[in-house]
Design a protein around this motif. Structure first.
Motif, PDB file in Angstrom:
ATOM      1  N   THR A  28       0.826  -1.216   0.000  1.00  0.00           N
ATOM      2  CA  THR A  28       0.000   0.000   0.000  1.00  0.00           C
ATOM      3  C   THR A  28       0.851   1.253   0.000  1.00  0.00           C
ATOM      4  O   THR A  28       0.432   2.300   0.483  1.00  0.00           O
ATOM      5  CB  THR A  28      -0.921  -0.001   1.238  1.00  0.00           C
ATOM      6  N   THR A  31      -0.419   4.745  -0.853  1.00  0.00           N
ATOM      7  CA  THR A  31      -1.373   5.436   0.016  1.00  0.00           C
ATOM      8  C   THR A  31      -0.663   6.292   1.063  1.00  0.00           C
ATOM      9  O   THR A  31      -1.323   6.911   1.905  1.00  0.00           O
ATOM     10  CB  THR A  31      -2.303   4.444   0.739  1.00  0.00           C
ATOM     11  N   TYR A  32       0.662   6.356   0.988  1.00  0.00           N
ATOM     12  CA  TYR A  32       1.444   7.097   1.976  1.00  0.00           C
ATOM     13  C   TYR A  32       2.098   8.324   1.359  1.00  0.00           C
ATOM     14  O   TYR A  32       2.759   8.232   0.313  1.00  0.00           O
ATOM     15  CB  TYR A  32       2.542   6.221   2.563  1.00  0.00           C
ATOM     16  N   ARG A  53       1.337  11.166  -2.219  1.00  0.00           N
ATOM     17  CA  ARG A  53       1.371   9.736  -2.501  1.00  0.00           C
ATOM     18  C   ARG A  53       1.359   9.381  -3.971  1.00  0.00           C
ATOM     19  O   ARG A  53       1.814   8.306  -4.350  1.00  0.00           O
ATOM     20  CB  ARG A  53       0.249   9.027  -1.764  1.00  0.00           C
ATOM     21  N   ARG A 100      -0.052   8.116   6.319  1.00  0.00           N
ATOM     22  CA  ARG A 100      -1.104   7.648   5.424  1.00  0.00           C
ATOM     23  C   ARG A 100      -2.083   8.779   5.207  1.00  0.00           C
ATOM     24  O   ARG A 100      -3.100   8.890   5.881  1.00  0.00           O
ATOM     25  CB  ARG A 100      -1.785   6.409   5.999  1.00  0.00           C
ATOM     26  N   TRP A 102      -2.999  12.337   2.207  1.00  0.00           N
ATOM     27  CA  TRP A 102      -2.698  13.038   0.954  1.00  0.00           C
ATOM     28  C   TRP A 102      -1.735  14.202   1.155  1.00  0.00           C
ATOM     29  O   TRP A 102      -1.082  14.629   0.220  1.00  0.00           O
ATOM     30  CB  TRP A 102      -3.977  13.592   0.328  1.00  0.00           C
TER      31      TRP A 102
END
Length: 124
Positions: A28, A31-32, A53, A100, A102
């Motif tokens: 993922t 998403t970070y 991200r 995590r 934006w």
């Protein structure tokens, strides 16, 4: 949760270049939001650069603007910090960090995940 591991530090003369890498575990990574921070001996940790991200937005500390470039490759789960025109005052332990979200935050306390750091030493 994500685990981070920096590499690429070392000793370089003033005016030289280094590229730091930060490899992340997990599936993922995209998403970070990622950040690079540094801490010199006797000084507080400071924000260096951040990247959202999807890589569409970046932000730099004034002290490195125009010399450092942050980028990421989400397919490789890696964020980079290209450092050019290095100065002795860039000497520090450099850390990558992840949150995590934006948005890029300048405070280290906003990043729950950290690597172990890599030493950058710039000689005059």
């Amino acid at each position: 949760q994500v685990q981070l591991a920096e590499s690429g530090g070392g000793l370089v003369q003033a005016g030289g270049s280094l590229r730091l890498s930060c490899a992340a575990s997990g599936r993922t990574f995209n998403t970070y939001t990622m950040g690079w921070f540094r801490q010199a001996p006797g000084k507080e940790r400071e924000f260096v650069a951040g990247i959202e991200r999807n890589g569409g937005n970046t932000f730099y500390a004034d002290s490195v603007k125009g010399r450092f470039t942050i980028s990421r490759d989400n397919a490789k789960n890696t964020v980079y910090l290209q450092m050019n025109s290095l100065k002795p005052e860039d000497t520090a332990v450099y850390y990558c960090a992840a949150r995590r979200s934006w948005t890029i935050e300048l405070q280290g306390s906003e990043y729950p995940y950290w690597g172990q750091g890599t030493q950058v030493t710039v000689s005059s």
